[in-house]
Structures are given as C-alpha cells and as structure tokens.
Design a protein around this motif. Structure first.
Motif, PDB file in Angstrom:
ATOM      1  N   GLU A   4      16.811 -32.584  41.522  1.00 29.64           N
ATOM      2  CA  GLU A   4      18.019 -32.211  40.778  1.00 29.64           C
ATOM      3  C   GLU A   4      19.242 -32.705  41.692  1.00 29.64           C
ATOM      4  O   GLU A   4      19.147 -32.892  42.815  1.00 29.64           O
ATOM      5  CB  GLU A   4      18.218 -30.766  40.866  1.00 29.64           C
ATOM      6  CG  GLU A   4      17.159 -30.087  39.722  1.00 29.64           C
ATOM      7  CD  GLU A   4      17.521 -30.396  38.378  1.00 29.64           C
ATOM      8  OE1 GLU A   4      18.483 -30.854  38.081  1.00 29.64           O
ATOM      9  OE2 GLU A   4      17.124 -29.607  37.380  1.00 29.64           O
ATOM     10  N   ILE A   7      25.903 -32.008  42.736  1.00 32.42           N
ATOM     11  CA  ILE A   7      27.165 -32.265  42.156  1.00 32.42           C
ATOM     12  C   ILE A   7      28.316 -31.652  42.754  1.00 32.42           C
ATOM     13  O   ILE A   7      28.274 -30.402  42.909  1.00 32.42           O
ATOM     14  CB  ILE A   7      27.145 -31.935  40.748  1.00 32.42           C
ATOM     15  CG1 ILE A   7      25.941 -32.492  39.962  1.00 32.42           C
ATOM     16  CG2 ILE A   7      28.481 -32.189  39.904  1.00 32.42           C
ATOM     17  CD1 ILE A   7      25.695 -31.933  38.473  1.00 32.42           C
ATOM     18  N   CYS A 308      30.884 -28.342  37.326  1.00 32.16           N
ATOM     19  CA  CYS A 308      29.608 -28.922  37.789  1.00 32.16           C
ATOM     20  C   CYS A 308      28.544 -28.723  36.681  1.00 32.16           C
ATOM     21  O   CYS A 308      27.815 -29.532  36.512  1.00 32.16           O
ATOM     22  CB  CYS A 308      29.390 -27.888  39.059  1.00 32.16           C
ATOM     23  SG  CYS A 308      30.192 -28.457  40.614  1.00 32.16           S
ATOM     24  N   ARG A 312      26.271 -31.520  34.857  1.00 33.26           N
ATOM     25  CA  ARG A 312      24.994 -31.260  34.932  1.00 33.26           C
ATOM     26  C   ARG A 312      24.270 -31.547  33.570  1.00 33.26           C
ATOM     27  O   ARG A 312      23.349 -32.326  33.811  1.00 33.26           O
ATOM     28  CB  ARG A 312      24.444 -29.982  35.549  1.00 33.26           C
ATOM     29  CG  ARG A 312      23.047 -29.807  35.614  1.00 33.26           C
ATOM     30  CD  ARG A 312      22.531 -28.299  35.856  1.00 33.26           C
ATOM     31  NE  ARG A 312      23.172 -27.490  34.592  1.00 33.26           N
ATOM     32  CZ  ARG A 312      23.123 -26.379  34.822  1.00 33.26           C
ATOM     33  NH1 ARG A 312      22.758 -25.502  35.870  1.00 33.26           N
ATOM     34  NH2 ARG A 312      23.849 -25.530  33.488  1.00 33.26           N
ATOM     35  N   ARG A 316      21.834 -34.627  32.783  1.00 37.30           N
ATOM     36  CA  ARG A 316      20.654 -34.568  32.376  1.00 37.30           C
ATOM     37  C   ARG A 316      20.120 -35.136  31.191  1.00 37.30           C
ATOM     38  O   ARG A 316      19.200 -35.654  30.622  1.00 37.30           O
ATOM     39  CB  ARG A 316      20.276 -33.097  32.091  1.00 37.30           C
ATOM     40  CG  ARG A 316      19.934 -32.420  33.347  1.00 37.30           C
ATOM     41  CD  ARG A 316      19.846 -30.649  33.204  1.00 37.30           C
ATOM     42  NE  ARG A 316      19.449 -30.068  34.519  1.00 37.30           N
ATOM     43  CZ  ARG A 316      19.490 -28.852  34.585  1.00 37.30           C
ATOM     44  NH1 ARG A 316      19.748 -27.982  33.661  1.00 37.30           N
ATOM     45  NH2 ARG A 316      19.085 -28.260  35.675  1.00 37.30           N
TER      46      ARG A 316
END
Length: 340
Positions: A4, A7, A308, A312, A316
């Motif tokens: 992951e 960020i 964030c 994300r 993704r």
C-alpha cells in the motif's frame, strides 16, 4: 501483492490548514490548524486573511503530520491535495506546497475534489463501507445528495439552487447575534427551544431542488417584524425552528433519493454532518431499512485525512495523476446525473 502506498494529503480550501498521512487503510496522522478564532471577530471567513494564515501554517503542519506518522519525507509515495472547491487564494497555498513536494520527492501528485473527499471520509471511519450508497453532503459551501455508484463514480442527484445549508446557518446566526461559526451555536441553542415557528412551507417534497436563501430571508424578516413591534425574540425558539426547517428540507430530499434509486445505504458528509439534529434525522432512515454511516466529528470538518482517502481510491483504480501546472478551481462541482 503490491504494498500500500503512503500518501501525504494537504487541505487548505477555506480556514483549516491540514496535513495527513495514510498508508492503505491505516491513518497514521491527521493534523489540523484551525483559524476559527482569527475569523470569529469578523463574523465569517475573510479570504485574504485565510490565505495569509495558510502561508504561515502549511509547512509546520506538514512537518508535524510527517513526524506524527513516524515516517520520513522520503517514505512518501504520493502527494494528494485539494484543488477545488474553495477559496482560490487558500487553495493556491496548498497547491504550491503540494507541487513543490511532488517535484522535489519525484512522486505523483493527485488532484482531489473537496466534495468527493468529504464523502470519502466515511471510508476511514467505516472501513467496511462499499458503493453503491447515497451521500448526504452538508457543509458551508455545498449541499445536496450524491449517488456514489463506485469508488470513483459520483453523480449529483439534487443540490441547492442558492445558499448552502452551512452558509444559511452562519447567516442566520449572524442575524440573531450569535458568534461565528453559527452552526454549532444554533445547534446548542436549538436543544433548549421549541421548533414551533413556521418560517416557510416547502410545498413540493417530490423534488431534488433545495433552496435556503428564502428560509434565511424569512428568518431575518421575522426578526425585523418583532423588532418593529418592540418584541424581544425567543432566540432558542428561533434556532430550533430554523434548524428543524433547514435540516428537514435536506432529509426530505435524501428520503426521496432512497425511494427513487432503491439504494439502502446512506452516509453523511461535510461540516454540517456534525449537527446533532441532522444525525438524529438520518439515523431515522434505519427504520426504512437503510444502513447509515456517520463520520466522527474530527472527520466532519475540513481535514487532510479525507484528501488522502479520496486519493487512495484514485490510485487503486489507476486514475491518472495531475501535472505540475494544476490550478485551483473555486467552483468545482460534482456532475449531475444525466437521467435527471
């Protein structure tokens, strides 16, 4: 499995300077520097003063967020920043800081829509939440119901044709002599009053169109009429009546969206999502068989954690990053669904 990304989010759209760090689903830090006390003396946010204070605060806030997250700047994989909607001068401060970090660290920059980010705050507090759902957006600058059909698919079902609900709260609070920000003060006073004053009557409940300007004007006219007759207004009753009318208008619109779309998951988003009566009314949707989600108070106000979270989801699903010529867009919106 790819690790992951870490960020760093930056938020400076109005009067909060915020930076946060998110790794996957784990929020590592969320630092907010508020200007409320600065603007309270003026009865509302003064754009130029807000911009100047962002300039002073943005770098220390970023440093604190990185330190609190227990990482180094070199660990950051992506920068996310609000590019709209908001005050242009305020947005440009955050954008400038984000671009500088993106360039110097050699990491991608993600441009985040502030309204979409408020909705994404719910993913932090409710990690099991998944689209599709309806988002009831209520803030100082934005009001409406949004259909979220995917992590990156938003469609505006209904919105206000004039003032946002939070803007109406602040203007009514100013009219009755309550300090800025007006929302929390009206909410507090309303709990001690009777909501029996009928300022306006909403005749068409089968419409997605909201309007708060007329309600605000009706309250001001009511206060003026009392003043002309030498009668002191019952402030708590005015607050309770205004709050009930304003919130019920939005809740009626959300209920209409549930009925028309058949979507049975509803979330709250935005600063006015902290209002106790709004949370109570939306909680009542459970009786309609709905699943209901509220962000905690810390994620209702403008904050970088939500920036964030939004970035994300963009990362993704492979949405493109922004170029370094990214500019501020003060009136950025969510597009209205074509079928409406």
């Amino acid at each position: 499995m790819e690790k992951e990304k870490i960020i760093l989010g930056i938020e400076t759209s109005c009067d909060e300077t915020s930076a946060a760090v998110l790794r996957g689903d784990a929020l590592l830090s969320n630092i907010i520097s508020s200007q409320i006390e600065i603007h309270r003396r003026f009865g509302g946010v003064v754009p130029e003063i807000a911009s100047r204070n962002h300039l002073t605060a943005v770098l220390p806030v970023i440093d604190e967020a990185v330190s609190a997250a227990g990482i180094r700047l070199s660990d950051i994989d992506a920068i996310a920043v609000t590019y709209g909607a908001g005050l242009v001068g305020a947005l440009l401060v955050g954008l400038s800081a984000a671009k500088a970090l993106s360039y110097s660290l050699g990491v991608p920059l993600y441009a985040v829509n502030h309204i979409e980010a408020h909705i994404a705050a719910n993913y932090i507090s409710s990690p099991n939440l998944k689209p599709p759902f309806l988002a009831v957006v209520a803030s100082g600058g934005h009001t409406g119901v949004v259909k979220v059909s995917g992590y990156n698919k938003f469609a505006l079902l209904g919105t206000t044709s004039d003032d946002a609900i939070g803007e109406a709260f602040d203007k009514v609070a100013r009219a009755i002599g309550l300090p800025y920000p007006g929302g929390p003060e009206i909410d507090r006073r309303a709990k001690q009053g009777n909501p029996d004053i009928e300022f306006v009557s909403r005749k068409n409940k089968n419409s997605y169109v909201l309007s708060y300007s007329g309600l605000k004007t009706a309250v001001v006219s009511y206060l003026h009429n009392l003043s002309q007759r030498g009668i002191e207004p019952q402030i708590n009753d005015v607050c309770a009546s205004f709050q009930k009318t304003a919130v019920d208008m939005l809740v009626d619109t959300a209920a209409l969206a549930v009925k028309k779309t058949g979507i049975k998951t509803v979330v709250l988003a935005g600063g006015v999502a902290a209002n106790s009566y709004l949370r109570e009314r939306i909680s009542g949707f459970k009786q309609m068989g709905c699943e209901v989600h509220f962000p905690p108070m810390s994620l209702c106000t403008d904050n970088a954690a939500m920036i964030c979270a939004r970035a994300r989801d963009m990362i993704r699903e492979g949405l493109p990053s922004a170029a370094l010529d990214l500019n501020a867009v003060s009136y950025l919106k969510i597009e209205t669904e074509n079928s409406l």
